[in-house]
Design an enzyme around this catalytic site. Structure first.
Site, PDB file in Angstrom:
ATOM      1  N   ARG A 104       0.581  -1.434  -0.099  1.00 51.02           N
ATOM      2  CA  ARG A 104       0.612  -0.244  -0.260  1.00 51.02           C
ATOM      3  C   ARG A 104       0.613   1.473  -0.031  1.00 51.02           C
ATOM      4  NH1 ARG A 104      -3.146  -1.565   5.170  1.00 51.02           N
ATOM      5  NH2 ARG A 104      -0.722  -2.474   5.390  1.00 51.02           N
TER       6      ARG A 104
ATOM      7  N   ASP B 115      -3.799  -3.031  -2.268  1.00 48.32           N
ATOM      8  CA  ASP B 115      -4.683  -3.244  -0.994  1.00 48.32           C
ATOM      9  C   ASP B 115      -4.867  -4.772  -1.618  1.00 48.32           C
ATOM     10  OD1 ASP B 115      -5.792  -4.065   0.639  1.00 48.32           O
ATOM     11  OD2 ASP B 115      -6.800  -1.846   1.869  1.00 48.32           O
TER      12      ASP B 115
ATOM     13  N   TYR C 194      -5.742 -15.134  14.411  1.00 48.25           N
ATOM     14  CA  TYR C 194      -4.901 -14.784  13.531  1.00 48.25           C
ATOM     15  C   TYR C 194      -4.408 -16.231  13.119  1.00 48.25           C
ATOM     16  CZ  TYR C 194       0.109 -13.577  12.141  1.00 48.25           C
ATOM     17  OH  TYR C 194       1.128 -14.339  11.038  1.00 48.25           O
TER      18      TYR C 194
ATOM     19  N   GLY D 121       8.609 -18.198  12.894  1.00 45.27           N
ATOM     20  CA  GLY D 121       8.384 -17.836  14.132  1.00 45.27           C
ATOM     21  C   GLY D 121       8.751 -16.654  14.735  1.00 45.27           C
TER      22      GLY D 121
HETATM   23  P1  NDP Z   1       5.590  -6.557   8.211  1.00 47.88           P
HETATM   24  O1  NDP Z   1       4.399  -6.072   8.754  1.00 47.88           O
HETATM   25  O2  NDP Z   1       7.192  -6.299   8.636  1.00 47.88           O
HETATM   26  O3  NDP Z   1       5.495  -6.808   6.261  1.00 47.88           O
HETATM   27  C1  NDP Z   1       3.741  -6.564   5.868  1.00 47.88           C
HETATM   28  C2  NDP Z   1       4.188  -6.499   4.845  1.00 47.88           C
HETATM   29  O4  NDP Z   1       2.380  -6.682   4.352  1.00 47.88           O
HETATM   30  C3  NDP Z   1       4.046  -5.165   4.174  1.00 47.88           C
HETATM   31  O5  NDP Z   1       4.702  -4.719   3.569  1.00 47.88           O
HETATM   32  C4  NDP Z   1       2.730  -4.366   4.304  1.00 47.88           C
HETATM   33  O6  NDP Z   1       2.551  -3.554   3.005  1.00 47.88           O
HETATM   34  C5  NDP Z   1       2.077  -5.545   3.939  1.00 47.88           C
HETATM   35  N1  NDP Z   1       0.354  -5.851   3.773  1.00 47.88           N
HETATM   36  C6  NDP Z   1      -0.279  -5.581   4.757  1.00 47.88           C
HETATM   37  N2  NDP Z   1      -1.416  -4.929   4.924  1.00 47.88           N
HETATM   38  C7  NDP Z   1      -1.866  -5.181   3.984  1.00 47.88           C
HETATM   39  C8  NDP Z   1      -2.692  -5.159   2.567  1.00 47.88           C
HETATM   40  N3  NDP Z   1      -3.720  -4.744   2.871  1.00 47.88           N
HETATM   41  N4  NDP Z   1      -1.975  -4.985   1.928  1.00 47.88           N
HETATM   42  C9  NDP Z   1      -1.422  -5.298   0.323  1.00 47.88           C
HETATM   43  N5  NDP Z   1      -0.300  -5.388   1.725  1.00 47.88           N
HETATM   44  C10 NDP Z   1      -0.062  -5.259   2.679  1.00 47.88           C
HETATM   45  O7  NDP Z   1       5.183  -8.252   8.464  1.00 47.88           O
HETATM   46  P2  NDP Z   1       6.125  -9.721   8.208  1.00 47.88           P
HETATM   47  O8  NDP Z   1       6.455  -9.378   7.575  1.00 47.88           O
HETATM   48  O9  NDP Z   1       6.299  -9.901   9.857  1.00 47.88           O
HETATM   49  O10 NDP Z   1       4.877 -10.199   7.847  1.00 47.88           O
HETATM   50  C11 NDP Z   1       4.678 -10.912   6.330  1.00 47.88           C
HETATM   51  C12 NDP Z   1       4.006 -12.199   6.549  1.00 47.88           C
HETATM   52  O11 NDP Z   1       5.020 -13.188   7.086  1.00 47.88           O
HETATM   53  C13 NDP Z   1       2.912 -11.677   6.903  1.00 47.88           C
HETATM   54  O12 NDP Z   1       1.863 -12.720   6.424  1.00 47.88           O
HETATM   55  C14 NDP Z   1       2.448 -12.384   8.782  1.00 47.88           C
HETATM   56  O13 NDP Z   1       1.023 -13.168   9.314  1.00 47.88           O
HETATM   57  C15 NDP Z   1       3.950 -13.575   8.460  1.00 47.88           C
HETATM   58  N6  NDP Z   1       4.534 -13.863  10.416  1.00 47.88           N
HETATM   59  C16 NDP Z   1       5.027 -12.975  10.203  1.00 47.88           C
HETATM   60  C17 NDP Z   1       5.813 -13.466  11.388  1.00 47.88           C
HETATM   61  C18 NDP Z   1       6.312 -12.274  12.516  1.00 47.88           C
HETATM   62  O14 NDP Z   1       6.688 -12.917  13.002  1.00 47.88           O
HETATM   63  N7  NDP Z   1       7.343 -10.880  11.780  1.00 47.88           N
HETATM   64  C19 NDP Z   1       6.043 -15.195  11.677  1.00 47.88           C
HETATM   65  C20 NDP Z   1       5.277 -15.652  10.831  1.00 47.88           C
HETATM   66  C21 NDP Z   1       4.855 -15.786   9.609  1.00 47.88           C
HETATM   67  P3  NDP Z   1       1.904  -2.047   3.315  1.00 47.88           P
HETATM   68  O15 NDP Z   1       1.914  -1.310   5.036  1.00 47.88           O
HETATM   69  O16 NDP Z   1       2.373  -0.910   2.891  1.00 47.88           O
HETATM   70  O17 NDP Z   1       0.378  -2.236   2.740  1.00 47.88           O
HETATM   71  C1  8X3 Z   2       4.084 -14.596  13.756  1.00 47.22           C
HETATM   72  C2  8X3 Z   2       4.401 -15.772  14.964  1.00 47.22           C
HETATM   73  O1  8X3 Z   2       3.398 -16.822  17.154  1.00 47.22           O
HETATM   74  O2  8X3 Z   2       3.820 -14.007  17.244  1.00 47.22           O
HETATM   75  O3  8X3 Z   2       3.374 -15.252  12.922  1.00 47.22           O
HETATM   76  O4  8X3 Z   2       2.467 -15.203  16.266  1.00 47.22           O
HETATM   77  S1  8X3 Z   2       3.536 -15.041  16.441  1.00 47.22           S
END
Ligand code: NDP
Ligand code: 8X3
Length: 255
Positions: free
Chosen positions: A34, A58, A151, A182
């Site tokens: 976004r 989005d 979540y 994780g």
């Molecule tokens: P970040 O918050 O660092 O990055 C999330 C990304 O998702 C951003 O680029 C954001 O971009 C984008 N995003 C969020 N909502 C939207 C939307 N509606 N449309 C388009 N883009 C969107 O998080 P992570 O890199 O940690 O997370 C990436 C993925 O990994 C997620 O699916 C998360 O659930 C998963 N995950 C994360 C973990 C963690 O501990 N960090 C562990 C396990 C899984 P923008 O705001 O510019 O739209």
């Molecule tokens: C993110 C990992 O354990 O914080 O997906 O939910 S946890």
């Protein structure tokens, strides 16, 4: 062969790290998210318009996802790898106190956004009989924890959707991988705690979490394996994270 890789949520965390790593591998990238300004910065930094196409998108907006895929420039049309990474958690409260708007946002982003992108890009992969869909699940889709409620449930959906995709794509050259990280230090906790950077920072204090580059390396590994190898699922934690015992409440009513 130069691969075309479509990353959702490329403006931060795993998505951004993936963009940086795949740019080094000379991939053609479609980066979406976004935040337009961040996408423009990445495009300028990682190779310019020739190799990086950016889309302010989005993933919750079904029509916008359809148009974004339909209007891909010829150079970027044949997407080899879709990384369904855009996602978020909102809140850590118990189910009886949670905000229903937060629950809907997680469902709309983590589930609906993922299926919109997948459904729109799969026909091209099917017609070329090759491709790879990588979904970002989570250990939260396997292991319940207090406050994980919706979540974790969205990530359980990611897990089963990934498996069912493999079943539907049986007999094609299209691979499907579910990556389940994780604890990882990205903007994830800042978003979950609604911008409270101090509280988010405390989550990672004194420990050694996964870094976005770790997950980018794992994604790259699954992509660069020979075409006959499909990694179905990768569950990965930092070494400092493990499971706890099952909880037993000694004063539960009725016991
Ligand atoms: P970040 O918050 O660092 O990055 C999330 C990304 O998702 C951003 O680029 C954001 O971009 C984008 N995003 C969020 N909502 C939207 C939307 N509606 N449309 C388009 N883009 C969107 O998080 P992570 O890199 O940690 O997370 C990436 C993925 O990994 C997620 O699916 C998360 O659930 C998963 N995950 C994360 C973990 C963690 O501990 N960090 C562990 C396990 C899984 P923008 O705001 O510019 O739209
Ligand atoms: C993110 C990992 O354990 O914080 O997906 O939910 S946890």
């Amino acid at each position: 062969m130069i691969k075309t890789i479509f990353i959702t949520g490329a403006t931060a965390g795993f998505g951004e790290a993936g963009a940086r790593l795949f740019a080094k591998q000379d991939a053609r990238l479609v980066l979406s998210g976004r935040r337009t300004e961040k996408l423009e910065e990445l495009q300028a930094e990682l190779g310019g318009e020739e190799s990086i196409h950016i889309i302010t998108l989005d993933v919750r907006r079904r029509g916008h996802v359809e148009a974004a895929v339909r209007e891909l420039p010829d150079r970027f049309k044949d997407v080899d790898v879709l990384i369904n990474n855009a996602g978020l958690a909102l809140g850590l409260g118990p189910a009886h106190e949670a905000d229903l708007d937060d629950w809907e946002t997680m469902i709309d982003t983590n589930i609906k956004g993922m299926i919109y992108c997948t459904r729109n890009l799969l026909p091209g992969m099917k017609s070329r009989n090759m491709g790879h869909v990588i979904n970002l699940g989570s250990i939260a889709g396997d292991w319940p924890y207090p406050g994980g409620n919706v979540y974790g449930a969205t990530k359980a959906f990611v897990k089963q959707f990934s498996r069912n995709l493999r079943a539907d794509l049986f007999g094609t050259g299209i691979r499907v991988t579910n990556i389940e990280p994780g604890l990882s230090e990205t903007e994830f906790s800042i978003v979950r705690l609604k911008g409270d950077r101090e509280k988010a920072g405390e989550i990672y204090k004194g420990l050694d979490p996964l870094r976005p580059q770790d997950i980018a390396e794992i994604i790259s590994w699954t992509v660069n394996l020979p075409a006959h190898v499909n990694i179905n699922r990768v569950e990965v934690m930092p070494t400092c994270q493990s499971w706890g015992p099952l909880a037993v409440h000694r004063e539960t009513q009725g016991s």
